[in-house]
Design a protein around this motif. Sequence first.
Motif, PDB file in Angstrom:
ATOM      1  N   LEU A 245       2.759  39.814  24.140  1.00 25.06           N
ATOM      2  CA  LEU A 245       4.157  39.374  24.242  1.00 25.06           C
ATOM      3  C   LEU A 245       5.092  40.561  24.078  1.00 25.06           C
ATOM      4  CD1 LEU A 245       4.010  36.019  22.229  1.00 25.06           C
ATOM      5  CD2 LEU A 245       4.587  36.248  24.660  1.00 25.06           C
ATOM      6  N   ALA A 246       4.820  41.417  23.088  1.00 25.43           N
ATOM      7  CA  ALA A 246       5.672  42.581  22.858  1.00 25.43           C
ATOM      8  C   ALA A 246       5.539  43.597  23.993  1.00 25.43           C
ATOM      9  CB  ALA A 246       5.321  43.230  21.524  1.00 25.43           C
ATOM     10  N   ARG A 247       4.311  43.844  24.416  1.00 22.20           N
ATOM     11  CA  ARG A 247       4.089  44.848  25.465  1.00 22.20           C
ATOM     12  C   ARG A 247       4.770  44.450  26.772  1.00 22.20           C
ATOM     13  NH1 ARG A 247      -1.546  47.328  28.118  1.00 22.20           N
ATOM     14  NH2 ARG A 247      -0.664  47.556  30.201  1.00 22.20           N
ATOM     15  N   TYR A 248       4.567  43.205  27.197  1.00 23.23           N
ATOM     16  CA  TYR A 248       5.122  42.819  28.495  1.00 23.23           C
ATOM     17  C   TYR A 248       6.631  42.673  28.441  1.00 23.23           C
ATOM     18  CZ  TYR A 248       0.353  42.545  30.091  1.00 23.23           C
ATOM     19  OH  TYR A 248      -0.939  42.868  30.422  1.00 23.23           O
ATOM     20  N   ALA A 249       7.166  42.265  27.296  1.00 26.56           N
ATOM     21  CA  ALA A 249       8.630  42.249  27.154  1.00 26.56           C
ATOM     22  C   ALA A 249       9.183  43.664  27.316  1.00 26.56           C
ATOM     23  CB  ALA A 249       9.024  41.679  25.802  1.00 26.56           C
TER      24      ALA A 249
ATOM     25  N   LEU B 227       9.576  31.070  13.069  1.00 30.58           N
ATOM     26  CA  LEU B 227       9.158  31.244  14.463  1.00 30.58           C
ATOM     27  C   LEU B 227      10.249  31.940  15.270  1.00 30.58           C
ATOM     28  CD1 LEU B 227       7.203  30.701  16.821  1.00 30.58           C
ATOM     29  CD2 LEU B 227       8.217  28.417  17.027  1.00 30.58           C
ATOM     30  N   GLU B 228      11.473  31.540  15.058  1.00 34.33           N
ATOM     31  CA  GLU B 228      12.587  32.179  15.768  1.00 34.33           C
ATOM     32  C   GLU B 228      12.693  33.662  15.407  1.00 34.33           C
ATOM     33  OE1 GLU B 228      15.718  29.592  14.561  1.00 34.33           O
ATOM     34  OE2 GLU B 228      15.318  28.106  16.143  1.00 34.33           O
ATOM     35  N   ALA B 229      12.452  33.977  14.119  1.00 33.22           N
ATOM     36  CA  ALA B 229      12.482  35.377  13.691  1.00 33.22           C
ATOM     37  C   ALA B 229      11.348  36.164  14.341  1.00 33.22           C
ATOM     38  CB  ALA B 229      12.387  35.463  12.171  1.00 33.22           C
ATOM     39  N   SER B 230      10.160  35.561  14.422  1.00 30.61           N
ATOM     40  CA  SER B 230       9.017  36.203  15.067  1.00 30.61           C
ATOM     41  C   SER B 230       9.308  36.486  16.534  1.00 30.61           C
ATOM     42  CB  SER B 230       7.776  35.311  14.948  1.00 30.61           C
ATOM     43  OG  SER B 230       6.700  35.802  15.717  1.00 30.61           O
ATOM     44  N   CYS B 231       9.898  35.516  17.209  1.00 36.33           N
ATOM     45  CA  CYS B 231      10.228  35.693  18.629  1.00 36.33           C
ATOM     46  C   CYS B 231      11.238  36.811  18.839  1.00 36.33           C
ATOM     47  CB  CYS B 231      10.757  34.383  19.208  1.00 36.33           C
ATOM     48  SG  CYS B 231       9.474  33.141  19.457  1.00 36.33           S
ATOM     49  N   GLU B 232      12.166  36.943  17.912  1.00 36.77           N
ATOM     50  CA  GLU B 232      13.144  38.025  18.009  1.00 36.77           C
ATOM     51  C   GLU B 232      12.453  39.380  17.881  1.00 36.77           C
ATOM     52  OE1 GLU B 232      17.321  39.450  15.880  1.00 36.77           O
ATOM     53  OE2 GLU B 232      16.569  37.409  15.561  1.00 36.77           O
ATOM     54  N   ILE B 233      11.505  39.468  16.960  1.00 33.98           N
ATOM     55  CA  ILE B 233      10.758  40.722  16.762  1.00 33.98           C
ATOM     56  C   ILE B 233       9.932  41.064  18.000  1.00 33.98           C
ATOM     57  CG2 ILE B 233       8.866  41.763  15.447  1.00 33.98           C
ATOM     58  CD1 ILE B 233       9.955  40.056  13.022  1.00 33.98           C
ATOM     59  N   LEU B 234       9.304  40.062  18.592  1.00 37.93           N
ATOM     60  CA  LEU B 234       8.455  40.277  19.764  1.00 37.93           C
ATOM     61  C   LEU B 234       9.247  40.340  21.071  1.00 37.93           C
ATOM     62  CD1 LEU B 234       5.536  37.840  18.826  1.00 37.93           C
ATOM     63  CD2 LEU B 234       5.540  40.336  18.637  1.00 37.93           C
ATOM     64  N   LYS B 235      10.555  40.125  20.975  1.00 37.80           N
ATOM     65  CA  LYS B 235      11.454  40.141  22.153  1.00 37.80           C
ATOM     66  C   LYS B 235      11.067  39.072  23.174  1.00 37.80           C
ATOM     67  CE  LYS B 235      13.388  43.732  20.273  1.00 37.80           C
ATOM     68  NZ  LYS B 235      14.599  43.540  19.440  1.00 37.80           N
ATOM     69  N   VAL B 236      10.625  37.908  22.667  1.00 38.95           N
ATOM     70  CA  VAL B 236      10.305  36.785  23.548  1.00 38.95           C
ATOM     71  C   VAL B 236      11.580  36.329  24.254  1.00 38.95           C
ATOM     72  CG1 VAL B 236       9.581  34.356  23.571  1.00 38.95           C
ATOM     73  CG2 VAL B 236       8.307  36.050  22.224  1.00 38.95           C
ATOM     74  N   SER B 237      11.507  36.174  25.565  1.00 35.68           N
ATOM     75  CA  SER B 237      12.697  35.821  26.347  1.00 35.68           C
ATOM     76  C   SER B 237      13.145  34.387  26.103  1.00 35.68           C
ATOM     77  CB  SER B 237      12.410  35.997  27.852  1.00 35.68           C
ATOM     78  OG  SER B 237      11.872  37.266  28.139  1.00 35.68           O
TER      79      SER B 237
ATOM     80  N   ASP C  46      -4.742  46.865  25.872  1.00 30.98           N
ATOM     81  CA  ASP C  46      -4.404  47.778  24.786  1.00 30.98           C
ATOM     82  C   ASP C  46      -2.958  47.513  24.353  1.00 30.98           C
ATOM     83  OD1 ASP C  46      -3.924  49.834  23.018  1.00 30.98           O
ATOM     84  OD2 ASP C  46      -4.547  51.448  24.377  1.00 30.98           O
ATOM     85  N   THR C  47      -2.806  47.066  23.116  1.00 31.58           N
ATOM     86  CA  THR C  47      -1.457  46.795  22.586  1.00 31.58           C
ATOM     87  C   THR C  47      -1.194  47.620  21.328  1.00 31.58           C
ATOM     88  OG1 THR C  47      -2.270  44.898  21.295  1.00 31.58           O
ATOM     89  CG2 THR C  47      -1.481  44.436  23.525  1.00 31.58           C
ATOM     90  N   THR C  48      -1.949  48.719  21.184  1.00 31.54           N
ATOM     91  CA  THR C  48      -1.836  49.559  19.997  1.00 31.54           C
ATOM     92  C   THR C  48      -0.398  49.986  19.732  1.00 31.54           C
ATOM     93  OG1 THR C  48      -4.064  50.398  20.443  1.00 31.54           O
ATOM     94  CG2 THR C  48      -2.713  51.642  18.873  1.00 31.54           C
ATOM     95  N   GLU C  49       0.307  50.337  20.792  1.00 25.00           N
ATOM     96  CA  GLU C  49       1.686  50.815  20.663  1.00 25.00           C
ATOM     97  C   GLU C  49       2.598  49.763  20.032  1.00 25.00           C
ATOM     98  OE1 GLU C  49       5.306  52.340  23.642  1.00 25.00           O
ATOM     99  OE2 GLU C  49       3.233  52.222  24.390  1.00 25.00           O
ATOM    100  N   PHE C  50       2.180  48.504  20.106  1.00 26.99           N
ATOM    101  CA  PHE C  50       3.020  47.404  19.633  1.00 26.99           C
ATOM    102  C   PHE C  50       2.448  46.746  18.375  1.00 26.99           C
ATOM    103  CE2 PHE C  50       3.406  48.087  24.146  1.00 26.99           C
ATOM    104  CZ  PHE C  50       4.776  48.279  24.276  1.00 26.99           C
ATOM    105  N   GLY C  51       1.500  47.445  17.727  1.00 30.42           N
ATOM    106  CA  GLY C  51       0.883  46.908  16.523  1.00 30.42           C
ATOM    107  C   GLY C  51       1.878  46.643  15.411  1.00 30.42           C
ATOM    108  N   GLY C  52       2.875  47.525  15.283  1.00 34.28           N
ATOM    109  CA  GLY C  52       3.897  47.341  14.252  1.00 34.28           C
ATOM    110  C   GLY C  52       4.708  46.083  14.488  1.00 34.28           C
ATOM    111  N   GLN C  53       5.067  45.833  15.740  1.00 31.63           N
ATOM    112  CA  GLN C  53       5.817  44.618  16.065  1.00 31.63           C
ATOM    113  C   GLN C  53       4.985  43.374  15.788  1.00 31.63           C
ATOM    114  OE1 GLN C  53       7.432  46.258  20.029  1.00 31.63           O
ATOM    115  NE2 GLN C  53       8.462  44.287  19.826  1.00 31.63           N
ATOM    116  N   LYS C  54       3.709  43.440  16.166  1.00 30.74           N
ATOM    117  CA  LYS C  54       2.831  42.291  15.939  1.00 30.74           C
ATOM    118  C   LYS C  54       2.704  42.011  14.445  1.00 30.74           C
ATOM    119  CE  LYS C  54      -1.848  40.613  17.005  1.00 30.74           C
ATOM    120  NZ  LYS C  54      -3.019  40.785  17.870  1.00 30.74           N
ATOM    121  N   PHE C  55       2.535  43.057  13.648  1.00 25.60           N
ATOM    122  CA  PHE C  55       2.436  42.912  12.197  1.00 25.60           C
ATOM    123  C   PHE C  55       3.722  42.304  11.638  1.00 25.60           C
ATOM    124  CE2 PHE C  55       2.893  44.293   7.826  1.00 25.60           C
ATOM    125  CZ  PHE C  55       1.619  44.160   7.294  1.00 25.60           C
TER     126      PHE C  55
END
Length: 286
Positions: free
Chosen positions: A26-30, A73-83, A224-233
């Motif tokens: 979700l973070a990577r594709y956003a 959930l809304e806070a998580s979506c904001e972090i992951l930049k869910v559209s 590979d979503t390593t670059e977005f591990g911080g966002q996922k955490f």
Amino acid sequence: MADRPLTMMAVHAHPDDEATGTGGVLARYAAEGIRTVLVTCTDGGCGDGPGGVKPGDPGHDPAAVAALRRRELEASCEILKVSHLELLEYADSGMMGWAANDAPGSFWRTPVAEGAARLAELLRQYRPDVVVTYDENGFYGHPDHIQANRITMAALELTGMTPKVYWTTAPRSAMQRFGEVMRELGADWEEPNPDSEQDPAKAAETPEMPEIGLPDEEITTWVDTTEFGGQKFDALAAHASQGENIFFLKMGKERFTELMGVETFVRVHDTTGAALPENDLFAGLR
């Protein structure tokens, strides 16, 4: 189509599932400019309440828990930049065998056709190029995860749409290491032993849940979503009310990213002809 952005839709059961299995994609594709749509099927009311109070215990208020988990959930979506976040708001069914399975309005007792019709409306609205949900066993046998798979596959059939469809999974090669880390963090984790002998009669009486994950060679897609591990955490950490159950958070960001930096899937429908194995859910689409 030129008038519509590439779109991914993830269909999950509860608040926090979006971060555990698909937070990285979700973070990577956003970040790559792809429109991401999250559909959360239940209200999460069978989760822990304030102070860790458990479902069924005095003081556990499912409605209050659901309201809190929606904010998380809304806070998580904001972090992951869910559209776009879409909520079906069925009642959380709890774990398999709980009384909540059969409670009025629970997702598990909702007719598949009803849930599929509602999801089909969202499919027509967003017209996703990629759809992600769980496998037929809900990854680990949770009734709401199983139901999410059922309504997703039924909704796709109902609409006649043909996006790339993926089920989340985990490589068996990583499960032993994962189990070691979980035990280190205090989780009650038992690694299956394929060499152990069991009395066939006893096995018939107590059938085991299907083993979690798949052999590496059956996994079609490694992203590979390593670059977005911080966002996922951070997205997982946003679900603070469920922190007691989210052992991943005890690892810290660096170790979490190391262990959870690749998200894996099985491709179950494709019309692009993209070669397998693949490292991109959108392979063949761009």
